[in-house]
Design a protein around this motif. Structure first.
Motif, PDB file in Angstrom:
ATOM      1  N   ILE A  40      -8.153   7.875  -8.296  1.00  0.00           N
ATOM      2  CA  ILE A  40      -7.916   8.775  -7.223  1.00  0.00           C
ATOM      3  C   ILE A  40      -6.358   8.866  -7.342  1.00  0.00           C
ATOM      4  O   ILE A  40      -5.693   8.476  -7.925  1.00  0.00           O
ATOM      5  N   PRO A  41      -5.695  10.092  -6.819  1.00  0.00           N
ATOM      6  CA  PRO A  41      -4.549  10.261  -6.575  1.00  0.00           C
ATOM      7  C   PRO A  41      -3.708   8.971  -6.118  1.00  0.00           C
ATOM      8  O   PRO A  41      -4.171   8.261  -5.337  1.00  0.00           O
ATOM      9  N   ASP A  42      -2.502   8.866  -6.710  1.00  0.00           N
ATOM     10  CA  ASP A  42      -1.743   7.751  -6.533  1.00  0.00           C
ATOM     11  C   ASP A  42      -1.389   7.339  -5.175  1.00  0.00           C
ATOM     12  O   ASP A  42      -1.491   6.327  -4.537  1.00  0.00           O
ATOM     13  N   PRO A  43      -1.262   8.589  -4.334  1.00  0.00           N
ATOM     14  CA  PRO A  43      -0.750   8.245  -2.752  1.00  0.00           C
ATOM     15  C   PRO A  43      -1.985   7.832  -2.058  1.00  0.00           C
ATOM     16  O   PRO A  43      -1.769   6.737  -1.251  1.00  0.00           O
ATOM     17  N   ASP A  44      -3.194   8.093  -2.477  1.00  0.00           N
ATOM     18  CA  ASP A  44      -4.300   7.725  -1.837  1.00  0.00           C
ATOM     19  C   ASP A  44      -4.538   6.101  -2.287  1.00  0.00           C
ATOM     20  O   ASP A  44      -4.954   5.417  -1.618  1.00  0.00           O
ATOM     21  N   LEU A  45      -4.508   5.803  -3.662  1.00  0.00           N
ATOM     22  CA  LEU A  45      -4.630   4.635  -4.002  1.00  0.00           C
ATOM     23  C   LEU A  45      -3.465   3.399  -3.590  1.00  0.00           C
ATOM     24  O   LEU A  45      -3.870   2.426  -3.092  1.00  0.00           O
ATOM     25  N   ALA A  46      -2.279   3.872  -3.563  1.00  0.00           N
ATOM     26  CA  ALA A  46      -1.267   3.291  -2.796  1.00  0.00           C
ATOM     27  C   ALA A  46      -1.539   2.732  -1.318  1.00  0.00           C
ATOM     28  O   ALA A  46      -1.346   1.643  -0.866  1.00  0.00           O
ATOM     29  N   ALA A  47      -1.938   3.881  -0.629  1.00  0.00           N
ATOM     30  CA  ALA A  47      -2.335   3.393   0.934  1.00  0.00           C
ATOM     31  C   ALA A  47      -3.500   2.428   0.975  1.00  0.00           C
ATOM     32  O   ALA A  47      -3.486   1.761   1.768  1.00  0.00           O
ATOM     33  N   PHE A  48      -4.500   2.788   0.023  1.00  0.00           N
ATOM     34  CA  PHE A  48      -5.687   1.946  -0.022  1.00  0.00           C
ATOM     35  C   PHE A  48      -5.120   0.446  -0.202  1.00  0.00           C
ATOM     36  O   PHE A  48      -5.545  -0.555   0.398  1.00  0.00           O
ATOM     37  N   LEU A  49      -4.218   0.181  -1.366  1.00  0.00           N
ATOM     38  CA  LEU A  49      -3.672  -1.207  -1.680  1.00  0.00           C
ATOM     39  C   LEU A  49      -2.814  -1.642  -0.694  1.00  0.00           C
ATOM     40  O   LEU A  49      -3.067  -2.907  -0.275  1.00  0.00           O
ATOM     41  N   ALA A  50      -2.192  -0.949   0.146  1.00  0.00           N
ATOM     42  CA  ALA A  50      -1.449  -1.402   1.233  1.00  0.00           C
ATOM     43  C   ALA A  50      -2.174  -1.930   2.311  1.00  0.00           C
ATOM     44  O   ALA A  50      -1.743  -2.919   3.057  1.00  0.00           O
ATOM     45  N   GLY A  51      -3.262  -1.386   2.673  1.00  0.00           N
ATOM     46  CA  GLY A  51      -4.249  -1.855   3.596  1.00  0.00           C
ATOM     47  C   GLY A  51      -5.107  -3.019   3.003  1.00  0.00           C
ATOM     48  O   GLY A  51      -5.149  -3.922   3.892  1.00  0.00           O
ATOM     49  N   ILE A  52      -5.593  -2.998   2.086  1.00  0.00           N
ATOM     50  CA  ILE A  52      -6.778  -4.073   1.420  1.00  0.00           C
ATOM     51  C   ILE A  52      -5.605  -5.269   1.251  1.00  0.00           C
ATOM     52  O   ILE A  52      -6.237  -6.580   1.109  1.00  0.00           O
ATOM     53  N   ALA A  53      -4.454  -5.173   0.967  1.00  0.00           N
ATOM     54  CA  ALA A  53      -3.551  -6.519   0.799  1.00  0.00           C
ATOM     55  C   ALA A  53      -3.406  -7.234   1.967  1.00  0.00           C
ATOM     56  O   ALA A  53      -3.228  -8.579   1.989  1.00  0.00           O
ATOM     57  N   HIS A  54      -4.085  -6.554   3.112  1.00  0.00           N
ATOM     58  CA  HIS A  54      -3.836  -7.555   4.396  1.00  0.00           C
ATOM     59  C   HIS A  54      -5.222  -7.575   4.899  1.00  0.00           C
ATOM     60  O   HIS A  54      -5.314  -8.191   6.333  1.00  0.00           O
ATOM     61  N   ASP A  56      -9.091  -9.118   5.067  1.00  0.00           N
ATOM     62  CA  ASP A  56      -9.677 -10.569   4.886  1.00  0.00           C
ATOM     63  C   ASP A  56     -10.850 -10.603   3.829  1.00  0.00           C
ATOM     64  O   ASP A  56     -11.502 -11.559   3.760  1.00  0.00           O
ATOM     65  N   HIS A  57     -10.715  -9.698   2.969  1.00  0.00           N
ATOM     66  CA  HIS A  57     -11.760  -9.588   1.685  1.00  0.00           C
ATOM     67  C   HIS A  57     -11.009  -8.771   0.666  1.00  0.00           C
ATOM     68  O   HIS A  57     -10.098  -8.274   0.886  1.00  0.00           O
ATOM     69  N   GLY A  58     -11.776  -8.892  -0.358  1.00  0.00           N
ATOM     70  CA  GLY A  58     -11.116  -8.294  -1.960  1.00  0.00           C
ATOM     71  C   GLY A  58     -11.986  -7.253  -1.900  1.00  0.00           C
ATOM     72  O   GLY A  58     -12.923  -6.801  -1.436  1.00  0.00           O
ATOM     73  N   PHE A  59     -11.500  -6.558  -3.166  1.00  0.00           N
ATOM     74  CA  PHE A  59     -12.518  -5.534  -3.543  1.00  0.00           C
ATOM     75  C   PHE A  59     -12.537  -5.610  -5.328  1.00  0.00           C
ATOM     76  O   PHE A  59     -11.830  -6.169  -5.873  1.00  0.00           O
ATOM     77  N   VAL A  60     -13.486  -4.816  -5.675  1.00  0.00           N
ATOM     78  CA  VAL A  60     -13.797  -4.779  -7.225  1.00  0.00           C
ATOM     79  C   VAL A  60     -13.242  -3.226  -7.190  1.00  0.00           C
ATOM     80  O   VAL A  60     -13.768  -2.026  -6.733  1.00  0.00           O
ATOM     81  N   THR A 110      -7.531 -13.231  -5.255  1.00  0.00           N
ATOM     82  CA  THR A 110      -8.295 -13.107  -4.159  1.00  0.00           C
ATOM     83  C   THR A 110      -8.582 -11.726  -3.617  1.00  0.00           C
ATOM     84  O   THR A 110      -9.334 -11.353  -2.984  1.00  0.00           O
ATOM     85  N   VAL A 111      -7.579 -10.647  -3.907  1.00  0.00           N
ATOM     86  CA  VAL A 111      -7.607  -9.252  -3.396  1.00  0.00           C
ATOM     87  C   VAL A 111      -8.247  -8.549  -4.422  1.00  0.00           C
ATOM     88  O   VAL A 111      -9.329  -7.864  -4.168  1.00  0.00           O
ATOM     89  N   LEU A 112      -7.706  -8.691  -5.741  1.00  0.00           N
ATOM     90  CA  LEU A 112      -8.453  -7.614  -6.590  1.00  0.00           C
ATOM     91  C   LEU A 112      -9.763  -8.688  -7.254  1.00  0.00           C
ATOM     92  O   LEU A 112      -8.976  -9.531  -8.296  1.00  0.00           O
TER      93      LEU A 112
END
Length: 134
Positions: A40-54, A56-60, A110-112
């Motif tokens: 996906i576009p970098d700004p969308d991915l950056a926003a997702f990563l900023a949120g998922i880093a905090h 209580d679950h990870g992602f694939v 733990t996140v990725l």
């Protein structure tokens, strides 16, 4: 018995095995119920990563691109370290990533949780992540 009666005991201390940032990260397509498309576009991915880093679950992650797989690893680390995520996505710092301490590697993994890719792209993704293997 006095202190002088004891012989020194030599103990060999070994460094605990460092968990790899990328070992076991790659997964076959369809192995995860809800992978996150990171092509996906970098700004969308950056926003997702900023949120998922905090969260209580990870992602694939799911991608067909080797460079994008490397970018998502770098972006995840940047999100966890409070670094510039967009820069990490466009220009991953391999030396920084290879120098991560075990706690940072554990936090990242733990996140990725994994990177899912179709078999046709497995070699490309594996090659892109290879520089991060110790």
């Amino acid at each position: 018995m006095t202190h002088d009666d004891h012989e020194p005991v030599l103990v060999t201390l070994s460094t605990p095995a460092r968990r790899s940032l990328v070992a076991g990260l790659l997964r076959p397509e369809g192995s995860t119920p809800d992978p996150v498309d990171v092509d996906i576009p970098d700004p969308d991915l950056a926003a997702f990563l900023a949120g998922i880093a905090h969260a209580d679950h990870g992602f694939v992650a799911r991608t067909t691109s080797g460079p994008r797989a490397l970018a998502v690893v770098a972006g995840t680390v940047a999100a966890l370290c409070g670094e510039d995520i967009p820069t990490a996505l466009t220009t991953p710092d391999l030396a920084f990533l290879k120098g991560l301490k075990p706690p940072a590697i554990e936090a990242t993994r733990t996140v990725l949780l994994g990177i899912e890719t179709p078999a046709a792209h497995e070699q490309e993704v594996t090659a892109a992540l290879a520089p991060l293997d110790p």
